[in-house]
Design a protein around this motif. Structure first.
Motif, PDB file in Angstrom:
ATOM      1  N   ARG A  15      73.372 137.106  -5.349  1.00 10.47           N
ATOM      2  CA  ARG A  15      73.666 137.734  -4.078  1.00 10.47           C
ATOM      3  C   ARG A  15      74.701 138.840  -4.293  1.00 10.47           C
ATOM      4  O   ARG A  15      75.297 138.958  -5.362  1.00 10.47           O
ATOM      5  CB  ARG A  15      74.179 136.700  -3.063  1.00 10.47           C
ATOM      6  CG  ARG A  15      73.162 135.601  -2.761  1.00 10.47           C
ATOM      7  CD  ARG A  15      73.626 134.710  -1.622  1.00 10.47           C
ATOM      8  NE  ARG A  15      73.738 135.432  -0.358  1.00 10.47           N
ATOM      9  CZ  ARG A  15      72.705 135.693   0.444  1.00 10.47           C
ATOM     10  NH1 ARG A  15      71.480 135.295   0.115  1.00 10.47           N
ATOM     11  NH2 ARG A  15      72.891 136.339   1.583  1.00 10.47           N
ATOM     12  N   ALA A  49      66.064 143.958  -2.173  1.00  7.16           N
ATOM     13  CA  ALA A  49      67.015 143.062  -1.506  1.00  7.16           C
ATOM     14  C   ALA A  49      66.420 142.433  -0.254  1.00  7.16           C
ATOM     15  O   ALA A  49      65.560 143.017   0.419  1.00  7.16           O
ATOM     16  CB  ALA A  49      68.281 143.823  -1.143  1.00  7.16           C
ATOM     17  N   THR A  50      66.907 141.231   0.043  1.00  6.16           N
ATOM     18  CA  THR A  50      66.555 140.535   1.282  1.00  6.16           C
ATOM     19  C   THR A  50      67.789 140.469   2.161  1.00  6.16           C
ATOM     20  O   THR A  50      68.805 139.876   1.781  1.00  6.16           O
ATOM     21  CB  THR A  50      66.057 139.111   0.989  1.00  6.16           C
ATOM     22  OG1 THR A  50      64.915 139.174   0.132  1.00  6.16           O
ATOM     23  CG2 THR A  50      65.686 138.392   2.275  1.00  6.16           C
ATOM     24  N   VAL A  97      73.689 140.078   0.887  1.00  7.50           N
ATOM     25  CA  VAL A  97      72.233 140.089   0.729  1.00  7.50           C
ATOM     26  C   VAL A  97      71.849 139.312  -0.525  1.00  7.50           C
ATOM     27  O   VAL A  97      72.664 139.120  -1.433  1.00  7.50           O
ATOM     28  CB  VAL A  97      71.688 141.534   0.612  1.00  7.50           C
ATOM     29  CG1 VAL A  97      72.001 142.336   1.859  1.00  7.50           C
ATOM     30  CG2 VAL A  97      72.232 142.240  -0.630  1.00  7.50           C
ATOM     31  N   ASP A 107      70.289 140.144  -3.544  1.00  6.56           N
ATOM     32  CA  ASP A 107      70.210 141.552  -3.939  1.00  6.56           C
ATOM     33  C   ASP A 107      68.946 141.942  -4.702  1.00  6.56           C
ATOM     34  O   ASP A 107      68.501 143.072  -4.620  1.00  6.56           O
ATOM     35  CB  ASP A 107      71.448 141.962  -4.741  1.00  6.56           C
ATOM     36  CG  ASP A 107      71.675 141.122  -5.985  1.00  6.56           C
ATOM     37  OD1 ASP A 107      70.844 141.181  -6.905  1.00  6.56           O
ATOM     38  OD2 ASP A 107      72.700 140.417  -6.044  1.00  6.56           O
ATOM     39  N   LEU A 121      69.155 148.340  -4.199  1.00  6.80           N
ATOM     40  CA  LEU A 121      68.794 147.284  -3.256  1.00  6.80           C
ATOM     41  C   LEU A 121      67.334 147.374  -2.811  1.00  6.80           C
ATOM     42  O   LEU A 121      66.968 146.856  -1.753  1.00  6.80           O
ATOM     43  CB  LEU A 121      69.721 147.333  -2.035  1.00  6.80           C
ATOM     44  CG  LEU A 121      71.203 147.079  -2.331  1.00  6.80           C
ATOM     45  CD1 LEU A 121      72.024 147.146  -1.041  1.00  6.80           C
ATOM     46  CD2 LEU A 121      71.404 145.721  -3.010  1.00  6.80           C
TER      47      LEU A 121
END
Length: 411
Positions: free
Chosen positions: A228, A268-269, A192, A194, A265
């Motif tokens: 990430r 997060a994406t 991810v 993050d 997270l």
């Protein structure tokens, strides 16, 4: 099928074990051919190295090949469950040569090692799958290989090293796989972007947390240097499967259930595919034959909880390469004494700690507020991957010492 290609050593798999063994042997003048089924770079987990890995990379002359890659420095491990937390730093560990290591994106890390093996003289072929092995001629096994174009050829070698990881090529072809007697565990994981902003979360630590209701379900969070992170959950396969309709849904539901990971997270994406794996602890009857040896996960993989995978891969590669060099040079090698016995001894140390983790007794040790300094040093050495250090009593008698330690911390 074309005439056989001849080589001194054939290596199945170009991951860390295969590339390390290939580099070591090519440096000593042997003709080495590596056969890799996939094309690099490719996604892989096992991204949190241990300080012991640094010793192996240095011994194989591979440290400089990855030193300037810009990987995230890793200095220790942060364990958490509910409102409890424990930190172990490699600088406090006894008998270690390194007080830091790296978090690595394996696609890049493995590519660098394979490229260095090729630069040093090994021939590395990608998109090549081993489909058969013929060992009817002693000391001259022949691998049947097919490439991505559908072309078939044979590779004849004086010795074969299987570094195929979860592919476990020789264990399947030679019927070496033993019955798995451990719990049926599964993992779901992804990478991810993050967005980590929490002040207590350090990127130079591996973060491991425990499910608030299930002591046998745990999470990893491995932060990389580029913003990430790798996030994954391991636990009983039925419990994991019941969390959602697919791996992505299962992972999101499990993250939401653990407050520390959920907070870490929060920004997060999730922009990559979510993967899953099942029953990854698979034993074999033996790790060698007169003309082959199994390296890393192609032999035995215990569990991902203590990041032992790459450590065992590199250590087995160095050990086997040294013995292959001597055997091809005319020496008589006792593979049982010099390879299988010491490698399994280290695996058994990791296994003792894995078992104690899942029955939660080891978690009492990690969450003890003020563990004695010698305990922090000795256990920290195990967490750093030094499971072959005979000077550490927790290595020499891992189960007995660990049971005593867990009882003391529980009270």
């Amino acid at each position: 099928m074309n005439d056989a290609i001849e080589s001194d050593v054939a290596i199945i798999g170009a991951g860390p074990a295969g590339s390390t063994a290939a580099t070591w042997l090519a440096d000593r003048g042997w003709h080495v051919r590596v056969v890799e089924r996939s094309h690099f770079p490719r996604f892989a987990i096992g991204e949190s190295l241990l300080p012991k890995c640094m010793d192996c990379l240095a011994e194989a002359g591979l440290l400089e090949a990855v030193r300037h890659a810009g990987y995230q420095i890793k200095r220790g491990v942060r364990f958490g469950r509910s409102n409890r937390m424990g930190r172990f730093y490699f600088a406090d560990a006894a008998g270690t040569n390194w007080d830091w290591t790296w978090h690595v994106q394996r696609a890049d890390f493995d590519q660098r090692l394979a490229s260095e093996a090729s630069r040093r003289g090994a021939i590395v072929g990608f998109g090549e799958t081993v489909e058969s092995i013929d060992r009817t001629s002693p000391g001259a096994p022949r691998l049947g290989i097919q490439n991505d174009s559908g072309e078939s050829f044979e590779l004849s070698a004086r010795f074969v090293l299987d570094a195929s990881g979860a592919g476990r090529v020789l264990p399947k072809l030679l019927h070496l796989e033993a019955e798995a007697d451990g719990p049926d565990r599964a993992a779901v994981f992804t990478h991810v972007a993050d967005g980590i902003e929490h002040p207590d979360l350090r990127r130079d630590e591996l973060m491991i947390t425990v499910h608030p209701e299930r002591a046998d379900v745990w999470y990893w969070l491995i932060a990389f240097s580029d913003g990430r992170a790798s996030i994954g959950v391991v636990g009983d396969s039925t419990f994991i499967a019941n969390q959602g309709k697919d791996a992505a849904a299962q992972l999101r539901a499990l993250i939401a259930a653990e407050p520390q990971i959920a907070e870490a997270l929060a920004n997060a994406t999730f922009d990559r595919q979510t993967f899953s794996a099942k029953q990854f602890a698979t034993p074999v009857d033996r790790l060698f034959g007169q003309d082959f040896a199994l390296l890393g996960n192609a032999g035995e993989f215990v569990d991902p909880i203590f990041s032992s995978g790459v450590t065992v891969a590199l250590q087995s590669a160095i050990s086997a390469a040294e013995l292959v060099d001597r055997q091809l040079g005319g020496e008589s090698i006792d593979w049982q004494t010099d390879f299988e016995h010491p490698l399994r001894a280290g695996l058994n140390v990791f296994r003792a700690y894995v078992d104690a983790w899942y029955d939660a007794s080891l978690q009492d040790v990690f969450f003890t507020p003020y563990p004695p300094s010698d305990v922090r040093q000795r256990v920290g050495s195990i967490l750093a991957g030094y499971v072959w250090n005979g000077n550490n009593p927790f290595v020499v008698q891992p189960k007995r010492r660990l049971r005593t330690l867990c009882r003391l911390c529980a009270t």
